[in-house]
Design an enzyme around this catalytic site. Structure first.
Site, PDB file in Angstrom:
ATOM      1  CG  ASP A 169      39.080 -42.882  80.848  1.00 55.01           C
ATOM      2  OD1 ASP A 169      39.667 -42.836  81.947  1.00 55.01           O
ATOM      3  OD2 ASP A 169      39.685 -42.895  79.756  1.00 55.01           O
TER       4      ASP A 169
ATOM      5  CD  GLU B 176      42.834 -41.705  77.284  1.00 50.49           C
ATOM      6  OE1 GLU B 176      44.032 -41.423  77.498  1.00 50.49           O
ATOM      7  OE2 GLU B 176      42.240 -42.642  77.857  1.00 50.49           O
TER       8      GLU B 176
ATOM      9  CG  HIS C 140      46.293 -46.625  78.296  1.00 50.84           C
ATOM     10  ND1 HIS C 140      46.046 -46.498  79.651  1.00 50.84           N
ATOM     11  CD2 HIS C 140      47.267 -47.558  78.175  1.00 50.84           C
ATOM     12  CE1 HIS C 140      46.852 -47.311  80.315  1.00 50.84           C
ATOM     13  NE2 HIS C 140      47.585 -47.967  79.454  1.00 50.84           N
TER      14      HIS C 140
ATOM     15  CG  ASP D 223      41.053 -46.931  79.686  1.00 49.40           C
ATOM     16  OD1 ASP D 223      41.333 -48.045  79.198  1.00 49.40           O
ATOM     17  OD2 ASP D 223      41.902 -46.039  79.861  1.00 49.40           O
TER      18      ASP D 223
END
Length: 294
Positions: free
Chosen positions: A88, A90, A252, A257
């Protein structure tokens, strides 16, 4: 000094489990270019590395944070030998396809996390990443990442992280076998962003990297009859509720995540009766994303 020692342990762990020199034939760099771990340390990490840029070790063997190693059923004589990397990212915003030669106008990755669902020691990696641009203020309320956290000298840029990431993946990979990456909405978000960052480094994602979009898999799940809004919700939060999965930590954030998706993906695999060959059929090749950002 503590952070430097932590990073030294990280580097040594990775380089001890893969060839001492990382050949870059996977990229568009000049043929024969090699990254020596000693020169890499001196050239790329002369400043402190953010403490979250760490390779998490565990003495729990294959079971990490309650996540059991995942093995798929075989429909042929071929054994599953590809690492299954749940990841994942960000970012500073949504993916924007490059329209000019100025990458600084594009959104960038601010955090990266990955876990090898096959388990074992040294199977997770996470780091903050300096996006070399400001982070929109509204994201502070979403993932608690702001400009002050990531835009400073001791947070590595993606170009700093790339050699270590490639070494980490090779330490998990079986020679001659592909690497399977899984992310939620990887086809429209994580994959293009990752390819874009490689492109900035004058590199391409390796051709033997394959990507699975767990969002697309979730579309094939049976509808949930007792849903409050009568809809088949496919986002990660809704899937977590469907499977009664609760993960501690800040939602998040990349590793949170990743951990959530590890649990969700295992549950989905059972519901879909997914085999290894079936999983391969769901993959998107790295070349698709490489071509997308050219």
């Amino acid at each position: 000094m503590a952070l430097l020692f932590r990073f030294s342990q990280l580097r040594n762990s990775i380089w001890s489990s893969c060839p001492a020199r990382l050949r870059m034939q996977h990229t568009v760099l000049s043929s024969g270019t090699q990254l020596d771990p000693k020169s890499y340390e001196k050239r790329l990490f002369s400043t402190r590395v953010q403490e979250t840029a760490s390779l998490h070790k565990t003495d729990l063997g294959p079971c990490i944070s309650g996540i059991q190693p995942l093995k798929f059923k075989q429909t042929s004589e071929h054994e599953q030998s590809a690492p299954l990397l749940i990841f994942d990212i960000e970012t500073t915003g949504f993916f924007q396809k490059k329209t000019t030669g100025n990458f600084q106008k594009d959104n960038r990755i601010t955090e990266f996390a990955v876990r090898d669902l096959c388990g074992g020691k040294n199977s997770t990696f996470e780091t903050l990443i300096n996006p070399e641009r400001g982070v929109p203020g509204y994201l502070k309320t979403v993932n608690d990442i702001n400009t002050e956290l990531v835009c400073k000298p001791d947070v590595p840029r993606f170009s700093d992280v790339l050699p270590l990431l490639l070494a980490f993946v090779r330490s998990r990979q079986t020679p001659g076998k592909p690497v399977i990456w899984v992310a939620h909405k990887v086809n429209t978000f994580d994959g293009p962003f990752l390819a874009q960052e490689f492109n900035r480094c004058s590199a391409q994602m390796p051709e033997d990297w394959l990507f699975v979009d767990s969002f697309c898999l979730a579309r094939k799940l049976p509808k949930v009859e007792a849903s409050e809004d009568k809809k088949h919700l496919l986002n990660l939060e809704s899937l977590s509720k469907r499977y009664d999965i609760s993960v501690k930590g800040s939602a998040h954030r990349a590793m949170h995540d990743v951990t959530t998706l590890c649990h969700v993906f295992q549950k989905m695999s059972v519901d879909l009766k997914l085999t290894y060959e079936g999983l391969i059929n769901e993959t998107t090749k790295a070349s698709y994303f490489n071509n997308l950002v050219k």
